[in-house]
Structures are given as C-alpha cells and as structure tokens.
Design a protein around this motif. Sequence first.
Motif, PDB file in Angstrom:
ATOM      1  N   LEU A 215      -8.094   4.320   8.094  1.00 43.48           N
ATOM      2  CA  LEU A 215      -9.138   3.419   7.621  1.00 43.48           C
ATOM      3  C   LEU A 215      -8.981   3.111   6.138  1.00 43.48           C
ATOM      4  O   LEU A 215      -9.215   1.978   5.703  1.00 43.48           O
ATOM      5  CB  LEU A 215     -10.509   4.039   7.892  1.00 43.48           C
ATOM      6  N   ARG A 216      -8.561   4.111   5.371  1.00 41.69           N
ATOM      7  CA  ARG A 216      -8.375   3.890   3.938  1.00 41.69           C
ATOM      8  C   ARG A 216      -7.307   2.833   3.694  1.00 41.69           C
ATOM      9  O   ARG A 216      -7.447   1.992   2.802  1.00 41.69           O
ATOM     10  CB  ARG A 216      -7.988   5.211   3.266  1.00 41.69           C
ATOM     11  N   ARG A 217      -6.248   2.849   4.486  1.00 41.67           N
ATOM     12  CA  ARG A 217      -5.186   1.851   4.339  1.00 41.67           C
ATOM     13  C   ARG A 217      -5.712   0.456   4.681  1.00 41.67           C
ATOM     14  O   ARG A 217      -5.429  -0.519   3.969  1.00 41.67           O
ATOM     15  CB  ARG A 217      -4.007   2.215   5.238  1.00 41.67           C
ATOM     16  N   ALA A 218      -6.481   0.381   5.753  1.00 38.91           N
ATOM     17  CA  ALA A 218      -7.062  -0.897   6.162  1.00 38.91           C
ATOM     18  C   ALA A 218      -7.977  -1.456   5.076  1.00 38.91           C
ATOM     19  O   ALA A 218      -7.979  -2.664   4.804  1.00 38.91           O
ATOM     20  CB  ALA A 218      -7.824  -0.717   7.472  1.00 38.91           C
ATOM     21  N   LYS A 219      -8.743  -0.569   4.445  1.00 37.52           N
ATOM     22  CA  LYS A 219      -9.655  -1.007   3.383  1.00 37.52           C
ATOM     23  C   LYS A 219      -8.884  -1.592   2.201  1.00 37.52           C
ATOM     24  O   LYS A 219      -9.313  -2.572   1.580  1.00 37.52           O
ATOM     25  CB  LYS A 219     -10.525   0.156   2.930  1.00 37.52           C
ATOM     26  N   TYR A 220      -7.739  -0.971   1.893  1.00 37.92           N
ATOM     27  CA  TYR A 220      -6.913  -1.494   0.806  1.00 37.92           C
ATOM     28  C   TYR A 220      -6.447  -2.915   1.114  1.00 37.92           C
ATOM     29  O   TYR A 220      -6.455  -3.796   0.254  1.00 37.92           O
ATOM     30  CB  TYR A 220      -5.694  -0.594   0.582  1.00 37.92           C
ATOM     31  N   TRP A 221      -6.007  -3.149   2.362  1.00 36.09           N
ATOM     32  CA  TRP A 221      -5.535  -4.471   2.733  1.00 36.09           C
ATOM     33  C   TRP A 221      -6.652  -5.505   2.643  1.00 36.09           C
ATOM     34  O   TRP A 221      -6.456  -6.627   2.162  1.00 36.09           O
ATOM     35  CB  TRP A 221      -4.944  -4.453   4.144  1.00 36.09           C
ATOM     36  N   VAL A 222      -7.837  -5.111   3.093  1.00 37.36           N
ATOM     37  CA  VAL A 222      -8.978  -6.026   3.026  1.00 37.36           C
ATOM     38  C   VAL A 222      -9.341  -6.316   1.579  1.00 37.36           C
ATOM     39  O   VAL A 222      -9.574  -7.470   1.181  1.00 37.36           O
ATOM     40  CB  VAL A 222     -10.186  -5.432   3.783  1.00 37.36           C
ATOM     41  N   LYS A 223      -9.398  -5.249   0.769  1.00 38.43           N
ATOM     42  CA  LYS A 223      -9.790  -5.386  -0.635  1.00 38.43           C
ATOM     43  C   LYS A 223      -8.836  -6.295  -1.401  1.00 38.43           C
ATOM     44  O   LYS A 223      -9.254  -7.038  -2.312  1.00 38.43           O
ATOM     45  CB  LYS A 223      -9.830  -4.002  -1.287  1.00 38.43           C
ATOM     46  N   THR A 224      -7.559  -6.259  -1.038  1.00 35.31           N
ATOM     47  CA  THR A 224      -6.560  -7.062  -1.753  1.00 35.31           C
ATOM     48  C   THR A 224      -6.231  -8.365  -1.020  1.00 35.31           C
ATOM     49  O   THR A 224      -5.247  -9.023  -1.334  1.00 35.31           O
ATOM     50  CB  THR A 224      -5.256  -6.254  -1.961  1.00 35.31           C
ATOM     51  N   LEU A 225      -7.055  -8.701  -0.022  1.00 35.08           N
ATOM     52  CA  LEU A 225      -6.880  -9.931   0.750  1.00 35.08           C
ATOM     53  C   LEU A 225      -5.485 -10.023   1.370  1.00 35.08           C
ATOM     54  O   LEU A 225      -4.878 -11.101   1.441  1.00 35.08           O
ATOM     55  CB  LEU A 225      -7.138 -11.150  -0.149  1.00 35.08           C
ATOM     56  N   GLY A 226      -4.993  -8.856   1.802  1.00 31.87           N
ATOM     57  CA  GLY A 226      -3.703  -8.805   2.476  1.00 31.87           C
ATOM     58  C   GLY A 226      -2.495  -8.853   1.565  1.00 31.87           C
ATOM     59  O   GLY A 226      -1.361  -8.877   2.033  1.00 31.87           O
ATOM     60  N   ARG A 227      -2.718  -8.854   0.262  1.00 29.70           N
ATOM     61  CA  ARG A 227      -1.588  -8.950  -0.675  1.00 29.70           C
ATOM     62  C   ARG A 227      -1.044  -7.590  -1.071  1.00 29.70           C
ATOM     63  O   ARG A 227       0.088  -7.476  -1.529  1.00 29.70           O
ATOM     64  CB  ARG A 227      -2.011  -9.721  -1.933  1.00 29.70           C
ATOM     65  N   GLY A 228      -1.857  -6.550  -0.942  1.00 32.87           N
ATOM     66  CA  GLY A 228      -1.435  -5.239  -1.390  1.00 32.87           C
ATOM     67  C   GLY A 228      -1.563  -5.071  -2.897  1.00 32.87           C
ATOM     68  O   GLY A 228      -2.038  -5.971  -3.604  1.00 32.87           O
ATOM     69  N   VAL A 229      -1.101  -3.936  -3.399  1.00 35.39           N
ATOM     70  CA  VAL A 229      -1.232  -3.581  -4.813  1.00 35.39           C
ATOM     71  C   VAL A 229       0.164  -3.499  -5.443  1.00 35.39           C
ATOM     72  O   VAL A 229       1.084  -2.960  -4.826  1.00 35.39           O
ATOM     73  CB  VAL A 229      -1.945  -2.206  -4.941  1.00 35.39           C
ATOM     74  N   PRO A 230       0.347  -4.022  -6.656  1.00 32.21           N
ATOM     75  CA  PRO A 230       1.646  -3.864  -7.333  1.00 32.21           C
ATOM     76  C   PRO A 230       2.000  -2.386  -7.465  1.00 32.21           C
ATOM     77  O   PRO A 230       1.121  -1.560  -7.729  1.00 32.21           O
ATOM     78  CB  PRO A 230       1.413  -4.508  -8.702  1.00 32.21           C
ATOM     79  N   ILE A 231       3.249  -2.055  -7.306  1.00 33.12           N
ATOM     80  CA  ILE A 231       3.657  -0.654  -7.260  1.00 33.12           C
ATOM     81  C   ILE A 231       3.316   0.097  -8.537  1.00 33.12           C
ATOM     82  O   ILE A 231       3.051   1.310  -8.501  1.00 33.12           O
ATOM     83  CB  ILE A 231       5.172  -0.543  -6.950  1.00 33.12           C
ATOM     84  N   ASP A 232       3.283  -0.587  -9.672  1.00 28.39           N
ATOM     85  CA  ASP A 232       2.977   0.123 -10.918  1.00 28.39           C
ATOM     86  C   ASP A 232       1.500   0.483 -11.030  1.00 28.39           C
ATOM     87  O   ASP A 232       1.100   1.189 -11.963  1.00 28.39           O
ATOM     88  CB  ASP A 232       3.431  -0.682 -12.138  1.00 28.39           C
ATOM     89  N   ARG A 233       0.695   0.036 -10.053  1.00 28.13           N
ATOM     90  CA  ARG A 233      -0.727   0.384 -10.037  1.00 28.13           C
ATOM     91  C   ARG A 233      -1.074   1.308  -8.867  1.00 28.13           C
ATOM     92  O   ARG A 233      -2.244   1.577  -8.606  1.00 28.13           O
ATOM     93  CB  ARG A 233      -1.590  -0.889  -9.997  1.00 28.13           C
TER      94      ARG A 233
ATOM     95  N   ILE B  54       0.859  -1.178   0.000  1.00 27.37           N
ATOM     96  CA  ILE B  54       0.000   0.000   0.000  1.00 27.37           C
ATOM     97  C   ILE B  54       0.896   1.229   0.000  1.00 27.37           C
ATOM     98  O   ILE B  54       1.876   1.293   0.748  1.00 27.37           O
ATOM     99  CB  ILE B  54      -0.928   0.029   1.233  1.00 27.37           C
ATOM    100  N   ALA B  55       0.582   2.195  -0.845  1.00 31.32           N
ATOM    101  CA  ALA B  55       1.391   3.414  -0.950  1.00 31.32           C
ATOM    102  C   ALA B  55       1.567   4.048   0.432  1.00 31.32           C
ATOM    103  O   ALA B  55       0.620   4.094   1.225  1.00 31.32           O
ATOM    104  CB  ALA B  55       0.736   4.394  -1.907  1.00 31.32           C
ATOM    105  N   PRO B  56       2.766   4.531   0.758  1.00 31.24           N
ATOM    106  CA  PRO B  56       3.061   5.007   2.117  1.00 31.24           C
ATOM    107  C   PRO B  56       2.242   6.197   2.578  1.00 31.24           C
ATOM    108  O   PRO B  56       2.097   6.403   3.786  1.00 31.24           O
ATOM    109  CB  PRO B  56       4.557   5.357   2.055  1.00 31.24           C
TER     110      PRO B  56
END
Length: 265
Positions: A150-168, A143-145
């Motif tokens: 809450l927004r960060r937590a939502k990202y983790w949930v949405k990606t099932l704890g995997r996060g997003v590739p940096i190019d996205r 997740i971008a630093p």
Amino acid sequence: MRNSLATLWVGDRLGPIELASVASFLRMGNPLTVYSYAPIQNLPPAVQARDANEVLPTHRIAVYAREQSPSLHSNFFRFALMRNTDHTWVDLDMIALRPFDFPGDRIYGYEKPDQVNCAVLRLPKSSPTLADLSKLTAGTRGIAPHINGLRRAKYWVKTLGRGVPIDRWPWGSTGPRALTAYLRKHDELKHALPLEVLYPILTRDCRRFVVPGDLSDASFGEETKAVHLTASNINKIIKAEFGGEIPEDSFLGHHVAKARAAGLT
C-alpha cells in the motif's frame, strides 16, 4: 588467496578513519585499489591509485538532495565495479581484523536480522540482483525498490504516476535497502554471511568504537573478519561527545595509532 579489494573516494584527502581502514587491509595482506576522480594527496604508497572514470565515467558526482552526500554516486560506482572488474568492494570505514580470503564470487553479509549491507560487496557478473542494481542511475525516477504494498501505491498516487527522482529517495534506498530487496526477489539472499562475520556491532551501538576501554580486537571471535564503524555516525559522536578528538584508548583510537605507526598518517 587474499581477495583483491577496491573502493571509491570522493575528495582530495583521506581522514583518520579512512587511513585506519586502509592500514588494516594492508596489514592483512589484501591488495587495495582506491579509485578517485581527482588526485588524493595523502594516499599511502602501498595503495594503488586509479582513475574512477575507468569504471564509471562521469562529469558530475551524484548526491542525495537532502544530505548532499556522494553516497549516491558511490552506490552507482560499486555496482559498476562489480560489472567491470574482479575486485571486492570495501567501504573505507571497515576495519579488517583478519585477512579477506573469502572463496567464491559472492561476498555480502547481514548487518541486522532482516537486512544486508553493501560496505563489503562482491557479486557475480551473472547475478540478476546486479542486473537490477545496475539499472539505477542518476536519471532514475520511480519508487525505491524496498517500498512495497500500500505504501508503494500511495507513492505512485502522490506523484501522479511519475515517481520520485532517485536523489530524493530515502537514505539507503540505493544501497543496503535496494541490495536486500533485489537479493530477496531473486532468491540470492540465502548466500548472505551471518551478521558476526562483517557487522558484529549494530549501527545503533557504533558509539562503542570510540568509548575508551570498551572494545578491542580481542572482543571479537575468529568468525569476525571485520567491523563496520559507520563513519557518518562516528564522526558526529566524536564531534558531539569528544570535542572532535578520537579517544586514544578506544577501538578506533588504537587503529588510528596503528596506522600512524605504519607511517600512514
């Protein structure tokens, strides 16, 4: 003493904005090195050309998936430049109005009240901010630093704890936003230069650089060392409003003319 400047260029030719930027630094007496992964056909002789593999070896230029912009790779490169050389990084859409003779080993400035930019950057090799920025690579996933709470937590949930590739990651997440987040985290934000030193014209007002009769060098006080054109935005404005031609009687037009007079175009 003039700061030794360096940058990365991806491509085989510099455009009029880049040549105007180069000309401005040379007029101020700052030595400039341009790194590239392939020869640049119209690089001015007064500029030192170096192989970018000396700083960041690669077989593939990293780009943002949505924009297809090599800005992602440029961010990785500028952090490697901090680690491996004593240069100060400059983007080639900065126009120098005064010599870069900053003391010390930190050069970064506010571009708006709550964010610094990295179009001009120097960090000490011992900086914990640089250590964190250096962990960002083409293979990073997370997740971008700058995304918190809450927004960060939502990202983790949405990606099932995997996060997003940096190019996205969102635009700017590996540049100004990451730099600001880590400077704040490590209490290094206090060293940032005031907005008027490097970014006196906000990005939202960058159109003023191409409006005939608006800005000139005399529009800026002695505290201003340079201005940031934001080339990606300026090029869109030139295409949409001026038929692809840089207005001669504009701030940018005058600096393009100075580069031409110096034999750089």
